[in-house]
Design a protein around this motif. Structure first.
Motif, PDB file in Angstrom:
ATOM      1  N   LEU A   1      -5.319   6.487   0.050  1.00 16.55           N
ATOM      2  CA  LEU A   1      -6.072   5.254   0.199  1.00 16.55           C
ATOM      3  C   LEU A   1      -7.570   5.570   0.305  1.00 16.55           C
ATOM      4  CD1 LEU A   1      -3.803   3.352   2.776  1.00 16.55           C
ATOM      5  CD2 LEU A   1      -3.718   3.278   0.274  1.00 16.55           C
ATOM      6  N   PHE A   2      -8.397   4.572   0.054  1.00 15.68           N
ATOM      7  CA  PHE A   2      -9.848   4.661   0.166  1.00 15.68           C
ATOM      8  C   PHE A   2     -10.475   5.600  -0.860  1.00 15.68           C
ATOM      9  CE2 PHE A   2      -8.032   4.031   4.448  1.00 15.68           C
ATOM     10  CZ  PHE A   2      -8.513   2.754   4.713  1.00 15.68           C
ATOM     11  N   THR A   3      -9.699   6.040  -1.841  1.00 17.85           N
ATOM     12  CA  THR A   3     -10.224   6.918  -2.890  1.00 17.85           C
ATOM     13  C   THR A   3      -9.707   6.418  -4.231  1.00 17.85           C
ATOM     14  OG1 THR A   3     -10.200   8.819  -1.396  1.00 17.85           O
ATOM     15  CG2 THR A   3     -10.346   9.274  -3.758  1.00 17.85           C
ATOM     16  N   PRO A   4     -10.573   6.188  -5.216  1.00 22.30           N
ATOM     17  CA  PRO A   4     -10.106   5.652  -6.498  1.00 22.30           C
ATOM     18  C   PRO A   4      -9.309   6.675  -7.308  1.00 22.30           C
ATOM     19  CG  PRO A   4     -12.455   6.102  -6.579  1.00 22.30           C
ATOM     20  CD  PRO A   4     -12.037   6.306  -5.156  1.00 22.30           C
ATOM     21  N   TYR A   5      -8.382   6.137  -8.074  1.00 23.45           N
ATOM     22  CA  TYR A   5      -7.594   6.943  -9.004  1.00 23.45           C
ATOM     23  C   TYR A   5      -8.026   6.653 -10.436  1.00 23.45           C
ATOM     24  CZ  TYR A   5      -4.028   8.535  -5.659  1.00 23.45           C
ATOM     25  OH  TYR A   5      -3.361   9.150  -4.632  1.00 23.45           O
TER      26      TYR A   5
ATOM     27  N   THR B   1       0.812  -1.228   0.000  1.00 23.39           N
ATOM     28  CA  THR B   1       0.000   0.000   0.000  1.00 23.39           C
ATOM     29  C   THR B   1       0.842   1.273   0.000  1.00 23.39           C
ATOM     30  OG1 THR B   1      -0.226   0.326   2.419  1.00 23.39           O
ATOM     31  CG2 THR B   1      -1.750  -1.236   1.365  1.00 23.39           C
TER      32      THR B   1
ATOM     33  N   THR C   1      -9.610   2.882 -13.833  1.00 26.05           N
ATOM     34  CA  THR C   1      -9.981   3.355 -12.504  1.00 26.05           C
ATOM     35  C   THR C   1      -9.664   2.265 -11.497  1.00 26.05           C
ATOM     36  OG1 THR C   1     -11.770   4.696 -13.427  1.00 26.05           O
ATOM     37  CG2 THR C   1     -11.847   4.219 -11.063  1.00 26.05           C
TER      38      THR C   1
ATOM     39  N   ARG D   1     -10.128  10.437  -8.657  1.00 24.84           N
ATOM     40  CA  ARG D   1     -11.251  10.359  -9.585  1.00 24.84           C
ATOM     41  C   ARG D   1     -12.166  11.577  -9.518  1.00 24.84           C
ATOM     42  NH1 ARG D   1     -15.495   5.255 -10.149  1.00 24.84           N
ATOM     43  NH2 ARG D   1     -16.485   5.979 -12.070  1.00 24.84           N
TER      44      ARG D   1
ATOM     45  N   ASP E   1      -7.167  -2.324  -3.783  1.00 28.58           N
ATOM     46  CA  ASP E   1      -7.585  -3.452  -4.610  1.00 28.58           C
ATOM     47  C   ASP E   1      -6.442  -4.077  -5.390  1.00 28.58           C
ATOM     48  OD1 ASP E   1     -10.177  -3.130  -3.765  1.00 28.58           O
ATOM     49  OD2 ASP E   1     -10.771  -1.904  -5.476  1.00 28.58           O
TER      50      ASP E   1
ATOM     51  N   ASP F   1      -8.615   1.411  -7.091  1.00 27.63           N
ATOM     52  CA  ASP F   1      -8.359   1.773  -5.699  1.00 27.63           C
ATOM     53  C   ASP F   1      -7.066   1.084  -5.291  1.00 27.63           C
ATOM     54  OD1 ASP F   1      -8.351   1.822  -2.801  1.00 27.63           O
ATOM     55  OD2 ASP F   1     -10.471   2.365  -2.900  1.00 27.63           O
TER      56      ASP F   1
ATOM     57  N   SER G   1     -11.373  -4.653   1.348  1.00 26.50           N
ATOM     58  CA  SER G   1     -11.493  -4.684  -0.107  1.00 26.50           C
ATOM     59  C   SER G   1     -12.108  -6.004  -0.551  1.00 26.50           C
ATOM     60  CB  SER G   1     -10.111  -4.512  -0.757  1.00 26.50           C
ATOM     61  OG  SER G   1     -10.183  -4.769  -2.143  1.00 26.50           O
TER      62      SER G   1
END
Length: 416
Positions: free
Chosen positions: A176-180, A120, A199, A148, A204, A201, A294
């Motif tokens: 973390l906890f926010t998608p790119y 991570t 997209t 995102r 994941d 996370d 996840s």
């Protein structure tokens, strides 16, 4: 761009036009070499080379007393990204002027963009160039990313070279906890293309270091078993997740690995059904499943460094088995029962190579029964073999396998 050892006249004695053109594969080019009048040479005495090879005179045209042209048709991609060398020579071999030809194709949309995060903390991404791949001219690939729903677009800065040149590494400052949103842009002098947006996370796509401190040891004097122990990845000790492990092992003189998939999240496993007196190499890898909840499957780590141990040699005690002993001939009923027992225990041994507690328990029960039967070998011909253990084992096997499948019952033993 000129041949090693080339002899030059004054740098302005001739000029090639166009200078350093960029062309598409399959196109044609007419280049001209124009002499300085003060040189006193006639264009008809000149010749051309491409990458050191003389071009045929049929491609030449004397445009004027001081200009010689050459026409190249259906150009192939440049041999190297630094360009192909087109050179104009005097009759005595002197280099008068030169130009670099860049022949290639525009990039196509990059594809197969995938990323993984090590513990991570970072993000490594790789992709394929798309289409026919090689563009033959210098092409710049830029990996870009942004949060995102907000955040500023950023560019990855650490690119690999050589065979791994289609990859980039982001070492820090990831949320973390926010998608790119991540994509790749490709561009050269002939065009540009952009990949589809991926997209993801970070949680994941986590992988980790291989399990540490892998140890392999014998199980007492059991000649066909080894115990494997290892430590969970220390980098994830403060992160909420459930590890899943895989083991693979091979004989010392073999390159073929056998994989054990049903290890689960335990950090030890007993391998059974091995060959006695053999050195085995064992490796373990980890899949960090469910990082912070996840729902995506994790990414397997690399395999650990191999650990090795040997199984004990078989010890044949006098009067207890061995090739030198003979069994009294049993009756027909005992013969049939022995054959069924052999099929049954052969099945158990074949299926005890994983880490299933039930299969190991059955296997150990069989070994105890077998040792007892050896000690009472001389009595086999005088009395029937007791059915109690056979019946109990079949019942246990049926109970265990029924929880996994409705068709895999004790009758499977008979197909072996």
């Amino acid at each position: 761009i000129y041949p090693v050892g080339a002899r030059f006249h004054h740098p302005e004695v001739a000029v090639i036009s166009p200078q350093d053109p960029v062309l598409r594969i399959g196109s044609s080019l007419t280049a001209s070499c124009t002499l300085s009048p003060e040189l006193g040479l006639h264009a008809g005495t000149l010749y051309w080379t491409l990458n050191g090879m003389s071009l045929p005179g049929s491609t030449y045209s004397v445009v004027s007393p001081d200009t010689l042209s050459v026409t190249l048709r259906n150009l192939s991609g440049s041999r190297q990204q630094s360009g192909d060398n087109l050179v104009c020579h005097a009759a005595d071999g002197h280099v008068l002027a030169g130009s670099c030809l860049y022949v290639g194709r525009p990039p196509e949309k990059p594809v197969n963009l995938t990323c993984l995060s090590h513990n991570t903390k970072d993000l490594s991404c790789k992709w394929s160039p798309g289409g026919r791949g090689e563009t033959h001219v210098r092409t710049k690939y830029t990996l870009k990313y942004k949060l995102r729903w907000y955040g500023q677009e950023k560019e990855c800065e650490i690119y690999s070279a050589g065979k791994q040149r289609y990859s980039c590494y982001i070492p820090r400052n990831l949320a973390l906890f926010t998608p790119y949103e991540i994509w790749v842009e490709a561009a050269n002098q002939l065009g540009a293309a952009t990949s589809d947006i991926t997209t993801l996370d970070i949680l994941d796509v986590v992988t980790t270091d291989p399990p540490a401190n892998v140890q392999v040891s014998r199980v007492g004097d059991l000649e066909d078993q080894l115990t494997v122990r290892w430590a969970s990845p220390p980098e994830l000790k403060d992160i909420l997740f459930q590890a899943k492990y895989q083991i693979r092992y091979r004989l010392e003189d073999s390159t073929e690995w056998k994989v054990v998939d049903d290890v689960g999240n335990q950090t030890s496993c007993r391998l059974a059904g091995l060959r006695p007196g053999i050195v085995y190499f064992v490796q373990v890898r980890c899949n960090p499943v469910g990082i912070y909840g996840s729902r995506k499957p994790g990414i397997w780590s690399d395999w650990s460094h191999p650990a090795a141990a040997s199984t004990p040699m078989i010890t044949i005690h006098p009067g207890v088995g061995g090739s030198g002993s003979c069994d009294p001939k049993p009756g027909e009923q005992n013969s049939t029962l022995r054959r069924e027992l052999k099929q049954f225990f052969g099945w158990v041994r074949k299926h005890a190579s994983g880490c299933s507690g039930m299969s190991i328990k059955l296997y150990d029960q069989w070994r105890v029964w077998l040792q007892k039967s050896h000690r009472t070998r001389n009595q086999v011909g005088k009395q029937n073999i007791p059915l109690s253990f056979f019946s109990l084992s079949l019942l246990s096997l049926h109970t265990h396998t029924h929880t996994h499948t409705h068709t895999h019952t004790a009758t499977a033993a008979l197909k072996y």
